[in-house]
Design an enzyme around this catalytic site. Sequence first.
Site, PDB file in Angstrom:
ATOM      1  N   ASN A  86      14.104  -2.312 -12.629  1.00 27.70           N
ATOM      2  CA  ASN A  86      13.539  -3.441 -13.488  1.00 27.70           C
ATOM      3  C   ASN A  86      13.425  -2.963 -14.885  1.00 27.70           C
ATOM      4  OD1 ASN A  86      11.024  -1.795 -13.910  1.00 27.70           O
ATOM      5  ND2 ASN A  86      11.002  -1.912 -11.683  1.00 27.70           N
ATOM      6  N   PRO A 102       6.889   2.295   0.512  1.00 34.94           N
ATOM      7  CA  PRO A 102       5.611   2.518   0.580  1.00 34.94           C
ATOM      8  C   PRO A 102       4.843   2.108  -0.663  1.00 34.94           C
ATOM      9  CG  PRO A 102       7.128   4.420   0.396  1.00 34.94           C
ATOM     10  CD  PRO A 102       7.936   3.309   0.469  1.00 34.94           C
ATOM     11  N   ASP A 103       3.522   1.795  -0.388  1.00 34.25           N
ATOM     12  CA  ASP A 103       2.868   1.617  -1.649  1.00 34.25           C
ATOM     13  C   ASP A 103       2.127   2.842  -2.171  1.00 34.25           C
ATOM     14  OD1 ASP A 103       0.773   0.956  -3.373  1.00 34.25           O
ATOM     15  OD2 ASP A 103       1.029  -1.254  -2.715  1.00 34.25           O
ATOM     16  N   ILE A 104       2.412   3.486  -3.346  1.00 34.25           N
ATOM     17  CA  ILE A 104       2.115   4.761  -3.741  1.00 34.25           C
ATOM     18  C   ILE A 104       0.546   4.661  -4.232  1.00 34.25           C
ATOM     19  CG2 ILE A 104       2.538   6.392  -5.626  1.00 34.25           C
ATOM     20  CD1 ILE A 104       5.607   5.145  -5.699  1.00 34.25           C
ATOM     21  N   LYS A 155      -5.607  -7.461  -6.076  1.00 30.77           N
ATOM     22  CA  LYS A 155      -4.473  -6.078  -5.843  1.00 30.77           C
ATOM     23  C   LYS A 155      -5.845  -4.996  -5.751  1.00 30.77           C
ATOM     24  CE  LYS A 155      -0.043  -6.952  -7.744  1.00 30.77           C
ATOM     25  NZ  LYS A 155       0.658  -7.334  -8.703  1.00 30.77           N
ATOM     26  N   LYS A 200      -5.604  -2.902  -2.668  1.00 34.26           N
ATOM     27  CA  LYS A 200      -4.955  -1.526  -2.464  1.00 34.26           C
ATOM     28  C   LYS A 200      -6.088  -0.499  -2.814  1.00 34.26           C
ATOM     29  CE  LYS A 200      -0.841  -2.978  -5.212  1.00 34.26           C
ATOM     30  NZ  LYS A 200       0.524  -2.331  -4.932  1.00 34.26           N
TER      31      LYS A 200
HETATM   32  O1  PMT Z   1       6.893   0.680 -18.921  1.00 30.91           O
HETATM   33  P1  PMT Z   1       6.748  -0.125 -20.184  1.00 30.91           P
HETATM   34  O2  PMT Z   1       8.160  -0.816 -20.620  1.00 30.91           O
HETATM   35  O3  PMT Z   1       5.942   0.494 -21.120  1.00 30.91           O
HETATM   36  O4  PMT Z   1       5.962  -1.336 -19.522  1.00 30.91           O
HETATM   37  C1  PMT Z   1       4.679  -1.052 -19.064  1.00 30.91           C
HETATM   38  C2  PMT Z   1       4.377  -2.006 -17.614  1.00 30.91           C
HETATM   39  C3  PMT Z   1       4.560  -3.454 -17.879  1.00 30.91           C
HETATM   40  C4  PMT Z   1       5.501  -1.405 -16.814  1.00 30.91           C
HETATM   41  C5  PMT Z   1       3.071  -1.333 -17.223  1.00 30.91           C
HETATM   42  O5  PMT Z   1       2.156  -2.024 -18.130  1.00 30.91           O
HETATM   43  C6  PMT Z   1       2.707  -2.234 -15.871  1.00 30.91           C
HETATM   44  O6  PMT Z   1       2.305  -3.347 -15.718  1.00 30.91           O
HETATM   45  N1  PMT Z   1       2.892  -1.342 -14.790  1.00 30.91           N
HETATM   46  C7  PMT Z   1       2.842  -1.780 -13.205  1.00 30.91           C
HETATM   47  C8  PMT Z   1       4.049  -2.584 -12.900  1.00 30.91           C
HETATM   48  C9  PMT Z   1       4.140  -3.022 -11.252  1.00 30.91           C
HETATM   49  O7  PMT Z   1       4.836  -2.655 -10.598  1.00 30.91           O
HETATM   50  O8  PMT Z   1       2.959  -4.046 -11.150  1.00 30.91           O
HETATM   51  P2  PMT Z   1       2.952  -4.341  -9.850  1.00 30.91           P
HETATM   52  O9  PMT Z   1       2.088  -5.615 -10.025  1.00 30.91           O
HETATM   53  O10 PMT Z   1       3.985  -4.718  -8.984  1.00 30.91           O
HETATM   54  O11 PMT Z   1       2.161  -3.266  -8.834  1.00 30.91           O
HETATM   55  C10 PMT Z   1       0.724  -2.816  -8.873  1.00 30.91           C
HETATM   56  C11 PMT Z   1       0.398  -1.548  -8.826  1.00 30.91           C
HETATM   57  O12 PMT Z   1       1.049  -0.862  -7.687  1.00 30.91           O
HETATM   58  C12 PMT Z   1       1.136  -0.685  -9.812  1.00 30.91           C
HETATM   59  O13 PMT Z   1       0.005   0.238 -10.403  1.00 30.91           O
HETATM   60  C13 PMT Z   1       2.018  -0.151  -9.395  1.00 30.91           C
HETATM   61  O14 PMT Z   1       2.392   1.310  -9.760  1.00 30.91           O
HETATM   62  C14 PMT Z   1       1.796   0.003  -7.777  1.00 30.91           C
HETATM   63  N2  PMT Z   1       2.737   0.029  -6.821  1.00 30.91           N
HETATM   64  C15 PMT Z   1       3.597  -0.986  -6.639  1.00 30.91           C
HETATM   65  C16 PMT Z   1       4.662  -1.050  -5.548  1.00 30.91           C
HETATM   66  C17 PMT Z   1       4.662  -0.013  -4.646  1.00 30.91           C
HETATM   67  N3  PMT Z   1       5.618   0.196  -3.782  1.00 30.91           N
HETATM   68  N4  PMT Z   1       3.777   1.030  -5.187  1.00 30.91           N
HETATM   69  C18 PMT Z   1       2.850   1.047  -6.067  1.00 30.91           C
HETATM   70  O15 PMT Z   1       2.219   2.191  -6.232  1.00 30.91           O
END
Ligand code: PMT
Length: 428
Positions: free
Chosen positions: A218, A316-318, A348, A352
């Site tokens: 991404n 897996p969801d970290i 979330k 989570k």
């Molecule tokens: O890196 P930059 O270009 O500065 O951009 C910053 C950002 C947009 C990446 C950042 O601000 C941001 O939004 N990060 C989270 C991105 C994301 O994956 O969001 P999500 O809504 O899909 O996931 C929610 C949370 O679960 C996040 O904390 C993610 O790290 C965590 N996650 C998601 C999937 C997974 N398998 N394991 C996780 O831990």
Amino acid sequence: MQLLQPKRVLLGVTGGIAAYKACELCRRLLDLGAEVQVVMTPAGTRFVTPLTLQALSGRPVRTDLLDPSAEAAMGHIELARWADLILVAPASADFLARLAAGNADDLLTTACLASDAPIAVAPAMNQAMWRSPATRRNVATLIGDGVQIWGPGSGSQACGDEGPGRMLEPEALLAHVQTALTGAGARSATGRSLAGRHVVITAGPTREPLDPVRYLSNHSSGKQGFALAAAAAEAGARVSLIAGPVDLPTPGNVDRIDVLTARDMLTAAEHCCRNGADVFIGVAAVADYRPATPAEQKIKKAHGDTGLTLTLVENPDIVATIAGGVPRPFTVAFAAETEQLVAHARSKLERKQVDMVVANDVSRKDIGFGSDDNVVTLVTAEGDEELPAMPKVALARLLIERIASRAGLSPTAGSKGHDVTSAMDKSN
Ligand code: PMT
């Protein structure tokens, strides 16, 4: 309870209808044992009389920069040195603009400019004024300068509008004052609110291999996560930064672990948290799915029109794994959303089982992925807080302060930041 004895609070009152709440705030600060010196701007005196605040604080209220009789008692520089905390409540849009510009055109701005004490402002204004680009710019500048922004709250306004801009109630401001002066999140003389703490942060994208030459990933650049790592290190924490493939230098005093896939990131996160990290912040944009079986050789282009079907399996969801682990750190997730920002972030938070979600809208080009700026809403079990647009670096410092405060972390014994005294300092 004299929780704030012997702290000295310089209470600034600027022009706004919320000035009436400053009377209650002044009284409550005194009840908690603080000494309060009120400084009013000329506009502030049009809403509440200096006499009222003099009667409440038991000290003459200061209103003039060039008042020979008042200066003979305590000059403006002495006043600036006297304060353990400067709290401006209410802080009008005009005051925020003058403070951000570094003006010294009245006693209150001069005291702020001349003081080493932490400065906090409680904004109060019409919702359109709060949302205006100029106020957002000024707030971002102030955050970058280390000024703490307490509020505003949202709701019905004196002018009949509805939205953000209401000054926080005295009760909420008192809680902030106690945190800033005596308790969790209080800054030490070196401004190191996380001294002695271990903070683990994930940043950047993950790469999920499809074959030896291709992968799923991404647009995350790692900027937001790296800015948080730098801010946590600046606040005195030992920082482990688990980074996906990004092209960024490692911030000073940060231990970096480079990973590629979501599964590698999880292994590194569990390793870093195994001895009890204090805070875990999941900023990484982790791939939710990976190819079920990466091909061992480069996948060849099929001739004809059959297309290519990929089978993906869930990663897996970290952040949820860390939040469900023992020992459990204060866990913060980010939420990258393109619609219904707060509703999705709240789901979330619950799904989570994390303590806070930082929600950003990644459908916009000027914020989110890759940009230098961000706009976020903090979502916790207690409510939502919409923050103005600001550089990711400024946002990172603000988030670290909010996290230290919400996690109830004060510097640990034996660390440099343990000595939280009246010599408290403004960051930067
Ligand atoms: O890196 P930059 O270009 O500065 O951009 C910053 C950002 C947009 C990446 C950042 O601000 C941001 O939004 N990060 C989270 C991105 C994301 O994956 O969001 P999500 O809504 O899909 O996931 C929610 C949370 O679960 C996040 O904390 C993610 O790290 C965590 N996650 C998601 C999937 C997974 N398998 N394991 C996780 O831990």
